[in-house]
Write an enzyme that holds these catalytic residues in place. Sequence first.
Site, PDB file in Angstrom:
ATOM      1  N   LYS A  22       0.858  -1.189   0.000  1.00 29.09           N
ATOM      2  CA  LYS A  22       0.000   0.000   0.000  1.00 29.09           C
ATOM      3  C   LYS A  22       0.887   1.229   0.000  1.00 29.09           C
ATOM      4  CE  LYS A  22      -4.460   0.986   0.278  1.00 29.09           C
ATOM      5  NZ  LYS A  22      -5.645   0.180  -0.075  1.00 29.09           N
ATOM      6  N   ASP A  54      -7.048   4.412  -4.347  1.00 27.38           N
ATOM      7  CA  ASP A  54      -7.725   4.266  -3.050  1.00 27.38           C
ATOM      8  C   ASP A  54      -8.352   5.644  -2.826  1.00 27.38           C
ATOM      9  OD1 ASP A  54      -7.745   2.243  -0.563  1.00 27.38           O
ATOM     10  OD2 ASP A  54      -7.526   4.232   0.290  1.00 27.38           O
TER      11      ASP A  54
HETATM   12  O1  2IT Z   1      -8.274  -1.348  -0.550  1.00 29.40           O
HETATM   13  C1  2IT Z   1      -8.164  -1.891  -1.662  1.00 29.40           C
HETATM   14  O2  2IT Z   1      -8.283  -3.100  -1.808  1.00 29.40           O
HETATM   15  C2  2IT Z   1      -7.896  -1.018  -2.812  1.00 29.40           C
HETATM   16  N1  2IT Z   1      -7.783   0.188  -2.632  1.00 29.40           N
HETATM   17  C3  2IT Z   1      -7.720  -1.608  -4.176  1.00 29.40           C
HETATM   18  C4  2IT Z   1      -6.324  -2.065  -4.394  1.00 29.40           C
HETATM   19  C5  2IT Z   1      -6.010  -2.531  -5.795  1.00 29.40           C
HETATM   20  O3  2IT Z   1      -4.831  -2.850  -6.016  1.00 29.40           O
HETATM   21  O4  2IT Z   1      -6.891  -2.586  -6.657  1.00 29.40           O
END
Ligand code: 2IT
Length: 445
Positions: free
Chosen positions: A125, A165
């Site tokens: 992340k 996100d």
């Molecule tokens: O919290 C999540 O799963 C997302 N923001 C999506 C992450 C993604 O790589 O699609």
Amino acid sequence: MSYVSDLLERVIKRNPNEGEFHQAVSEVLETLEPVVKRHPEYIESGVLERMVEPERQIIFRVPWVDDQGKVQVNRGFRVQFNSAIGPYKGGLRFHPSVNASIIKFLGFEQIFKNSLTGLPIGGGKGGSDFDPRGKSNGEVMRFCQSFMTELFRHIGPDTDVPAGDIGVGAREIGYMYGQYKRIQNAYEGVFTGKGLTWGGSLGRTEATGHGVAYFLEEMLKAQGQSVEGKTVTVSGYGNVGTYLIEKINEMGGKVVTIGDEFGYVYDPDGIRGDKLDFLMDLWCIHRKPARTLADEFGLKWVEGKRPWEVPCDIAIPTATQNEIDETSAHQLVKNGCMCVAEAANMPSTAGAIKVFQDSKILFAPAKAANAGGVAVSALEMSQNSMRYSWSFEEVDKKLKSIMTNIYRKASEAANEYGVEGNLLAGANIAGFVKVADAMLAQGVV
Ligand code: 2IT
């Protein structure tokens, strides 16, 4: 002291002032108690100690010039948490509240969520304390280019694949992808959530919201129930909330609230038809506050409150972490709420979860319920690798089957470890076992 409480104590000591991260780790470790009891090999191999420590954390300066010619400096993050089952995968969040604790909690959760999808993606992340709201397109672009000028060296289609996100949508991904491509001179699937004309997957935009509804329907079906005829409260108004409402309406449910950080709209007739179209435009095009919907259609606006005070059958938090506290949880249960499905990441505090569990209402934890977004991201990666694209129907069919499987896995793991019906524990256990076994197979790395 048990092995897991001792480990949690060490995590808290080693990562001071990171409350959200402690909360996420604590929730997972508690539910793993029966697993490590049955499988001492997970303790002997130090797999848990390794899992709570990110493989790599990058923090960097993001300088950019605003429209007044003034230099601004933000902080950028990418936490590459776990690559045991695939390249790091997870979104980027641009919001003033972003700090190491927030990114680490999100990255940690992502490991288990991604594992549950059954697709080969590790956990990561990132983000920044940059706030895209109130900025011009030019400012957002210059920020994104500066952010990517550092991040590009740490990511790649087989290494780490970011997505969106909170605060990061198609516009931001476009600017970041453009800069990556320019620096690397390579057109490759390094991002997901891309635009449909440049490598994006059909169905990715809708995936998180629709996926939550599919999960919910599956969970209710197991109880002989369905979404049809249920009154639903939804909080956050954005990508997840809008497409969730669309699918709940299709399933015959009635969504009576939608809001933002300023308050919520209450519509006893249900947000559908023209009202939903208007809301979609509000989100996708105008980016105006939720109150605009109330003003346009003469609906009730409740200032400064969250929708958890409204009686409902099903509550779906779609905004952000810790948006349902213990008091709100009591209120929901008292008003007859029979089910909570977490669409945002970690939207319920530990106290709120305890209230839901004690009152035995149905509870769909975030890692399972909102995994549809990242699942379709993984499908976008597959399509990019094949240099091919699937139809919306193909993607939707896969998403539905992935969400059904996640429900089954979580529910079966809960049964296997003697916590029947506890999907929170089941999701954590099922997600954990796959990653832990991969780590055991790969040696101490
Ligand atoms: O919290 C999540 O799963 C997302 N923001 C999506 C992450 C993604 O790589 O699609």
